[in-house]
Design a protein around this motif. Structure first.
Motif, PDB file in Angstrom:
ATOM      1  N   ARG A  55      -4.029  16.598  -4.787  1.00  0.00           N
ATOM      2  CA  ARG A  55      -5.143  15.646  -4.239  1.00  0.00           C
ATOM      3  C   ARG A  55      -4.363  14.900  -3.112  1.00  0.00           C
ATOM      4  O   ARG A  55      -5.025  14.997  -1.932  1.00  0.00           O
ATOM      5  N   LEU A  56      -2.893  14.903  -3.019  1.00  0.00           N
ATOM      6  CA  LEU A  56      -2.406  14.553  -1.892  1.00  0.00           C
ATOM      7  C   LEU A  56      -2.349  15.248  -0.888  1.00  0.00           C
ATOM      8  O   LEU A  56      -2.543  14.998   0.335  1.00  0.00           O
ATOM      9  N   LEU A  57      -2.157  16.712  -1.272  1.00  0.00           N
ATOM     10  CA  LEU A  57      -2.002  17.634  -0.059  1.00  0.00           C
ATOM     11  C   LEU A  57      -3.294  17.841   0.155  1.00  0.00           C
ATOM     12  O   LEU A  57      -3.363  18.152   1.618  1.00  0.00           O
ATOM     13  N   LEU A 104      -9.143  12.587   0.508  1.00  0.00           N
ATOM     14  CA  LEU A 104      -8.483  11.786   1.597  1.00  0.00           C
ATOM     15  C   LEU A 104      -8.480  10.207   1.045  1.00  0.00           C
ATOM     16  O   LEU A 104      -7.377   9.470   1.443  1.00  0.00           O
ATOM     17  N   HIS A 105      -9.368   9.898   0.433  1.00  0.00           N
ATOM     18  CA  HIS A 105      -9.390   8.405   0.070  1.00  0.00           C
ATOM     19  C   HIS A 105      -8.543   8.209  -1.004  1.00  0.00           C
ATOM     20  O   HIS A 105      -7.812   7.237  -0.892  1.00  0.00           O
ATOM     21  N   PHE A 106      -8.376   9.222  -1.829  1.00  0.00           N
ATOM     22  CA  PHE A 106      -7.326   8.877  -2.787  1.00  0.00           C
ATOM     23  C   PHE A 106      -5.871   8.848  -2.332  1.00  0.00           C
ATOM     24  O   PHE A 106      -5.100   8.133  -2.517  1.00  0.00           O
ATOM     25  N   ALA A 107      -5.690   9.781  -1.171  1.00  0.00           N
ATOM     26  CA  ALA A 107      -4.278   9.739  -0.605  1.00  0.00           C
ATOM     27  C   ALA A 107      -4.167   8.393   0.135  1.00  0.00           C
ATOM     28  O   ALA A 107      -2.853   7.937  -0.028  1.00  0.00           O
ATOM     29  N   PHE A 108      -5.188   8.098   0.882  1.00  0.00           N
ATOM     30  CA  PHE A 108      -4.684   6.643   1.433  1.00  0.00           C
ATOM     31  C   PHE A 108      -4.517   5.527   0.470  1.00  0.00           C
ATOM     32  O   PHE A 108      -3.976   4.491   0.868  1.00  0.00           O
ATOM     33  N   VAL A 109      -5.348   5.589  -0.807  1.00  0.00           N
ATOM     34  CA  VAL A 109      -5.037   4.538  -1.837  1.00  0.00           C
ATOM     35  C   VAL A 109      -3.413   4.507  -2.121  1.00  0.00           C
ATOM     36  O   VAL A 109      -3.035   3.567  -2.316  1.00  0.00           O
ATOM     37  N   VAL A 110      -2.848   5.724  -2.489  1.00  0.00           N
ATOM     38  CA  VAL A 110      -1.625   6.087  -2.420  1.00  0.00           C
ATOM     39  C   VAL A 110      -0.683   5.120  -1.597  1.00  0.00           C
ATOM     40  O   VAL A 110       0.338   4.519  -1.942  1.00  0.00           O
ATOM     41  N   PRO A 156      -8.804  -4.321  -6.117  1.00  0.00           N
ATOM     42  CA  PRO A 156      -9.529  -3.573  -7.217  1.00  0.00           C
ATOM     43  C   PRO A 156      -9.427  -2.021  -6.708  1.00  0.00           C
ATOM     44  O   PRO A 156      -9.332  -1.049  -7.430  1.00  0.00           O
ATOM     45  N   VAL A 157      -9.756  -1.577  -5.297  1.00  0.00           N
ATOM     46  CA  VAL A 157      -9.668  -0.225  -4.934  1.00  0.00           C
ATOM     47  C   VAL A 157      -8.224   0.338  -5.261  1.00  0.00           C
ATOM     48  O   VAL A 157      -8.159   1.557  -5.724  1.00  0.00           O
ATOM     49  N   PHE A 158      -7.015  -0.248  -5.112  1.00  0.00           N
ATOM     50  CA  PHE A 158      -5.664   0.063  -5.823  1.00  0.00           C
ATOM     51  C   PHE A 158      -5.714   0.850  -7.055  1.00  0.00           C
ATOM     52  O   PHE A 158      -4.898   1.533  -7.339  1.00  0.00           O
ATOM     53  N   THR A 215       7.533   9.237   1.178  1.00  0.00           N
ATOM     54  CA  THR A 215       7.920   8.168   0.971  1.00  0.00           C
ATOM     55  C   THR A 215       7.157   7.017   0.215  1.00  0.00           C
ATOM     56  O   THR A 215       7.701   6.176  -0.385  1.00  0.00           O
ATOM     57  N   ALA A 216       5.789   7.230   0.304  1.00  0.00           N
ATOM     58  CA  ALA A 216       4.930   6.321  -0.466  1.00  0.00           C
ATOM     59  C   ALA A 216       5.087   6.596  -2.236  1.00  0.00           C
ATOM     60  O   ALA A 216       5.229   5.584  -2.654  1.00  0.00           O
ATOM     61  N   LEU A 217       5.307   7.803  -2.436  1.00  0.00           N
ATOM     62  CA  LEU A 217       5.757   8.061  -3.760  1.00  0.00           C
ATOM     63  C   LEU A 217       7.022   7.624  -4.171  1.00  0.00           C
ATOM     64  O   LEU A 217       7.386   7.031  -5.148  1.00  0.00           O
ATOM     65  N   LYS A 218       8.097   7.782  -3.104  1.00  0.00           N
ATOM     66  CA  LYS A 218       9.343   7.175  -3.480  1.00  0.00           C
ATOM     67  C   LYS A 218       9.228   5.728  -3.706  1.00  0.00           C
ATOM     68  O   LYS A 218       9.954   5.082  -4.756  1.00  0.00           O
ATOM     69  N   ILE A 219       8.644   4.928  -2.928  1.00  0.00           N
ATOM     70  CA  ILE A 219       8.482   3.566  -3.061  1.00  0.00           C
ATOM     71  C   ILE A 219       7.787   3.099  -4.519  1.00  0.00           C
ATOM     72  O   ILE A 219       8.327   2.223  -5.057  1.00  0.00           O
ATOM     73  N   LEU A 220       6.632   3.933  -4.922  1.00  0.00           N
ATOM     74  CA  LEU A 220       6.074   3.607  -6.122  1.00  0.00           C
ATOM     75  C   LEU A 220       7.039   3.936  -7.154  1.00  0.00           C
ATOM     76  O   LEU A 220       6.474   3.314  -8.231  1.00  0.00           O
ATOM     77  N   LEU A 221       7.613   4.865  -7.117  1.00  0.00           N
ATOM     78  CA  LEU A 221       8.520   5.200  -8.301  1.00  0.00           C
ATOM     79  C   LEU A 221       9.882   4.580  -8.482  1.00  0.00           C
ATOM     80  O   LEU A 221      10.672   5.007  -9.123  1.00  0.00           O
TER      81      LEU A 221
END
Length: 404
Positions: A55-57, A104-110, A156-158, A215-221
């Motif tokens: 979904r990110l790709l 696209l919305h999913f990736a933006f939420v990430v 809540p969107v997050f 980078t976003a995934l790196k921050i989250l993990l």
């Protein structure tokens, strides 16, 4: 950050993402093929991590295509002063694929979740570019983003994504560690695939957005207290630019959709107006001049220059579809003959379809090929003006080529 012989700095404002003529379909095919994990234990179906990565790709792919559709036609002297959108391309990509917009919305939420988690670090981070004014402006803009409405009131969107669920499947720790290593390896493989892109601007924007998502995934993990020690300057630059690109793409979706339907309605209105100009009191003649185009029911008032342009665009469209094998020889002959006779119905189709949508022009033309105006008049023998031989060129070359 230290300039070297291999370091190259590019101003993204001077190198916007838009149509370059490069066909990257084979690149995206390779990228999606890299998004597959080896099956582990009882994980027979696509695991959560694999779905997230896909979904990110897909969201990144969607954002890139929206930017290309938005800035597709370059400026042309006397015709366009700035880049203009290709609304039909936009609709072809997304009109029947709402899942791509959802991704696209999913990736933006990430991305937003990453910004929210890194807020303590980002709000106190010292941005250093070598220019005090730019550093101060960067600080203000980052704080403005972190204090924005979407970051404060849309929490809540997050919840559409929860990184804590990642790497939890499987009862064995070895399976979880293998999932992590495969997830990281896929990102690295996708980056290597992008290294093979010959279009430098495409490679620039693609790799930057891939780094932004990474980078976003790196921050989250990463534990919150370790974030400030784990992020580099290129990663921060990529993160903020990717947030900007995805945000812009999301805003363009309703704007381009509305404009597409407005243009379609305008086409229909123009066709009705042209139909109203038909003079039903005049019978159709077989030989129409270039100043007026004949129809089965009357005369369309096309000027000589308009008629010539419609004929040219129409024949180009017919030739293109014939080369692709989408048009039979019989239909090709009838359509070409009708255009050369300045058939009014066919010219009207050419006016609105031939240049922008040649495939649709041929579809509509062949669908109506049985109408009286499209049928080629039959002849039992050669006409007075029919020739037996055409010689192209002169001298021996022309004469020798003539019999063949």
């Amino acid at each position: 950050n230290i300039p070297t012989n291999t370091t190259e700095y590019l101003n993204l404002m001077l190198n916007p993402e838009r149509w370059t003529g490069f066909n990257g379909s084979h690149v995206w095919m390779a990228i999606y093929e890299e998004n597959c994990f080896q099956k582990l234990g009882s994980l027979d179906e696509m695991c959560y991590e694999e779905r997230v990565l896909y979904r990110l790709l897909s969201g990144m792919h969607t954002s890139i295509n929206i930017h290309i559709s938005e800035n597709f036609f370059p400026p042309v002297k006397g015709k366009r002063e700035k880049w203009e959108p290709n609304l039909q391309r936009f609709m072809d990509h997304f009109g029947s694929h709402p899942d791509r917009i959802k991704n696209l919305h999913f990736a933006f939420v990430v991305l937003l979740r990453a910004l929210r988690k890194a807020e303590p670090f980002l709000s106190s981070h010292h941005f250093s570019s070598g220019d005090d004014y730019d550093d101060g402006m960067s600080k203000q803009l980052v704080n403005r983003l972190l204090d924005s409405h979407i970051m404060k009131s849309c929490r809540p969107v997050f919840e559409a994504f929860d990184e804590s669920l990642m790497f939890k499947e499987g009862s064995e720790p070895s399976v979880q560690e293998t999932l992590k290593s495969q997830f990281k390896a896929v990102f690295q493989n996708v980056s290597e695939v992008m290294d093979c892109i010959s279009c430098q601007k495409c490679k620039l924007h693609g790799k930057m957005q891939l780094l932004g998502l990474g980078t976003a995934l790196k921050i989250l993990l990463t534990p919150e207290d370790l974030i400030k020690h784990s992020l580099s300057r290129p990663e921060l630059v990529a993160l903020f630019n990717t947030v900007h690109k995805f945000s812009h793409s999301i805003r363009q979706v309703p704007l381009m959709s509305t404009e597409y339907y407005r243009v379609q309605e305008s086409y229909r209105s123009d066709i009705l107006k042209e139909s109203a100009k038909v003079d039903t009191s005049q019978p159709q003649s077989e030989g129409q001049g270039s100043g007026a185009a004949g129809t089965a029911s009357g005369v369309y008032t096309f000027g000589p220059s308009e008629t010539a342009a419609f004929v040219e665009h129409g024949i180009a469209a017919i030739a293109g579809e014939a080369i692709k094998g989408k048009l039979s020889m019989q239909h090709e002959d009838k359509l070409v003959d009708a255009l050369l006779r300045r058939d009014g119905d066919l010219l009207l189709l050419a006016k609105y379809y031939a240049a922008s949508r040649p495939d649709r022009f041929v579809q509509h033309a062949t669908r109506n090929i049985g109408s009286s105006s499209f049928v080629v008049s039959s002849q039992t023998g050669p006409s007075e003006n029919e020739v037996d031989l055409v010689v192209i060129g002169g001298g021996l070359a022309g004469l020798s080529a003539a019999p063949t």
